[in-house]
Scaffold this motif. Structure first.
Motif, PDB file in Angstrom:
ATOM      1  N   GLY A  79     106.463  22.591  68.723  1.00 34.60           N
ATOM      2  CA  GLY A  79     105.508  21.607  68.039  1.00 34.60           C
ATOM      3  C   GLY A  79     104.862  21.946  66.874  1.00 34.60           C
ATOM      4  O   GLY A  79     104.436  21.465  65.871  1.00 34.60           O
ATOM      5  N   SER A  80     104.565  23.441  66.986  1.00 33.86           N
ATOM      6  CA  SER A  80     103.678  23.894  65.995  1.00 33.86           C
ATOM      7  C   SER A  80     104.467  24.750  64.764  1.00 33.86           C
ATOM      8  O   SER A  80     103.956  25.453  63.994  1.00 33.86           O
ATOM      9  CB  SER A  80     102.558  25.063  66.490  1.00 33.86           C
ATOM     10  OG  SER A  80     103.274  25.885  67.409  1.00 33.86           O
ATOM     11  N   LYS A  81     105.812  24.681  65.149  1.00 33.60           N
ATOM     12  CA  LYS A  81     106.569  25.366  63.977  1.00 33.60           C
ATOM     13  C   LYS A  81     106.931  24.416  62.958  1.00 33.60           C
ATOM     14  O   LYS A  81     106.935  23.002  62.737  1.00 33.60           O
ATOM     15  CB  LYS A  81     108.023  25.772  64.471  1.00 33.60           C
ATOM     16  CG  LYS A  81     107.978  26.817  65.556  1.00 33.60           C
ATOM     17  CD  LYS A  81     109.398  27.117  65.848  1.00 33.60           C
ATOM     18  CE  LYS A  81     109.334  28.469  66.910  1.00 33.60           C
ATOM     19  NZ  LYS A  81     110.597  28.792  67.485  1.00 33.60           N
ATOM     20  N   THR A  82     106.945  25.049  61.603  1.00 37.66           N
ATOM     21  CA  THR A  82     107.261  24.439  60.310  1.00 37.66           C
ATOM     22  C   THR A  82     108.794  23.907  60.527  1.00 37.66           C
ATOM     23  O   THR A  82     109.751  24.523  61.312  1.00 37.66           O
ATOM     24  CB  THR A  82     106.882  25.016  59.163  1.00 37.66           C
ATOM     25  OG1 THR A  82     107.951  26.137  59.188  1.00 37.66           O
ATOM     26  CG2 THR A  82     105.611  25.365  59.128  1.00 37.66           C
ATOM     27  N   LEU A  83     109.584  22.993  59.653  1.00 37.44           N
ATOM     28  CA  LEU A  83     110.779  22.587  59.663  1.00 37.44           C
ATOM     29  C   LEU A  83     111.797  23.934  59.564  1.00 37.44           C
ATOM     30  O   LEU A  83     112.802  24.158  59.954  1.00 37.44           O
ATOM     31  CB  LEU A  83     111.127  21.626  58.535  1.00 37.44           C
ATOM     32  CG  LEU A  83     110.529  20.122  59.188  1.00 37.44           C
ATOM     33  CD1 LEU A  83     110.909  19.194  58.170  1.00 37.44           C
ATOM     34  CD2 LEU A  83     111.175  20.013  60.565  1.00 37.44           C
TER      35      LEU A  83
END
Lengths: 98, 219
Positions: free
Chosen positions: B96-100
Motif C-alpha cells: 500500500g505504501s509503494k508507488t506504482l
C-alpha cells in the motif's frame, strides 16, 4: 437727652446679643458633633472602600497575568495547529493501484 | 438466485429496467453471466444478511466480472471489469505504501476477501471507492494515461484473459460507476466480496461451509 434715652436700649440690645451668642455656641457644638460623626463614618467608609479597591486591583492584576499566560499558551497552541495543518496538507494521499 | 443474476445480465443490456433508478449499463459493454461461485456467494450473502443491510458487490476474478446488489440483496447490474495483472489472492505486505513504479509484476494481484468499501479521496484529488486502503485496492474508472495499455478495448473485448492489466485495482466502465455504484455506495459505503483465483472459495469465505446447515435448519 437723646443719649440718655438710647442707653437702656443699647444695654438691652447688647444683653440680648450676648445671651444669643451663648445659645449659638451650644448649637454650633452640637452641629459640629453631628458633622464630626458623619465625617468619621465617611472616613471609615472611605478606608473600607480603599481596602476593597486595593483588593480589586490586586485581583485585576492577577487576572491580567493569567490572561497573558493564557494568551501565550493559545499562541503556542495556534502555532502547533498551524504546523499540524501544514503537515496534513503536505502529507501525500495514498494512490490507488490503478 | 441464478435466475435473478441471469435476469440482471439481460437487464443490463436494456438500460433503465433495473430496480434502482438509472442502473444504465453502456450498450457497448456486454454484461457477464454469473459463475457458479458467484451464485453461491450471492445466495449466502442474501440469505445470511452478511451485507448488514448495505449494498454489496461481488467480483468474480476468473470471469473478470462485477455484480452489484442493493442493500436488500436485489441484483442491480453486472459489468466486465479490469483486475490485477497477476492471478493471486494475497497482497504483498507493505504494498500500500509503494508507488506504482515500485510494484513488481508478481505483486500486481487483486486480493480476495470480504471488504467494507467506502468512497474516499486518493492522491491527485480523485475520489475512489476504497476496497482495501491498507493495500491500496480501489474500484474506479479507467485511469487516464497509458494509452498503450488499451484498457477500454480490453474492457470491451469478450476475452477474459486480457482484462488482467491493472496493478491490483478494479476498473469499471465509467457509466456504470457513475450511475449504479456511486449512488448506492455514496452515503455509507458497502461490502465488496472478491472471489479467489486459486484458493478454495470456502477458505476465503469460511461461512460458506456452515451455510447449508443453517439453510437446512431454517427449513
Amino acid at each position: 437727652m437723646f443719649l440718655k434715652k438710647l442707653a437702656p436700649a443699647t444695654v438691652v440690645l447688647v444683653g440680648s446679643l450676648g445671651l444669643g451668642a451663648c445659645a449659638t455656641k451650644g448649637f454650633v457644638r452640637d452641629e459640629i458633633a453631628v458633622v464630626s460623626q458623619r465625617i468619621d463614618a465617611l472616613e471609615q467608609r472611605v478606608a473600607a472602600g480603599d481596602t476593597a479597591s486595593r483588593q480589586a486591583l490586586a485581583e485585576a492584576q492577577a487576572a491580567t497575568g493569567q490572561i497573558q499566560g493564557n494568551s501565550q499558551r493559545l499562541e503556542q497552541l495556534n502555532a502547533r495547529v498551524d504546523q499540524i495543518e501544514q503537515r496534513m496538507r503536505e502529507a501525500p494521499r495514498r494512490r490507488p493501484r490503478n | 438466485m441464478i435466475a435473478v443474476l441471469a435476469a440482471v445480465s439481460l437487464a443490463a443490456q436494456s438500460a433503465g429496467s433495473g430496480p434502482v433508478k438509472a442502473p444504465a449499463i453502456p450498450t457497448d459493454v456486454i454484461a457477464p453471466m454469473p459463475s457458479e461461485a458467484t451464485t453461491r456467494v450471492a445466495e449466502w450473502v442474501a440469505s445470511s444478511g452478511d451485507n448488514r443491510s448495505a449494498p454489496y458487490i461481488i467480483i468474480d476474478k476468473t470471469a473478470a466480472a462485477l455484480f452489484l446488489f442493493d442493500r436488500k440483496g436485489k441484483a442491480v447490474g453486472a459489468v466486465p471489469v479490469l483486475i490485477g495483472a497477476m492471478p493471486g489472492d494475497e497482497a504483498t505486505p507493505g504494498i500500500g505504501s509503494k508507488t506504482l513504479a515500485e510494484i513488481g509484476p508478481a505483486e500486481r494481484t487483486t486480493p480476495a476477501g470480504r471488504y467494507l468499501a467506502r468512497f474516499g479521496v486518493a492522491a491527485g484529488r480523485q475520489r475512489v471507492l476504497w476496497v482495501d486502503y491498507a493495500t491500496s485496492v480501489a474500484i474506479h474508472t479507467i485511469p487516464p494515461g497509458n494509452a498503450a495499455e488499451k484498457r477500454r478495448e480490453r474492457l470491451l473485448s469478450p476475452d477474459v484473459e486480457d482484462n488482467r492489466i491493472t496493478f491490483g485495482c478494479i476498473n469499471v466502465p465509467r457509466a456504470f460507476y457513475g450511475r449504479s455504484i456511486a449512488p448506492l455506495f455514496r452515503r455509507k459505503g458497502g461490502y465488496v466480496y472478491i472471489l479467489p483465483d486459486t484458493k478454495p472459495l470456502e477458505a476465503v469465505f469460511p461461512r460458506l461451509l456452515v451455510q447449508p446447515f443453517l439453510a437446512a435448519t431454517a427449513r
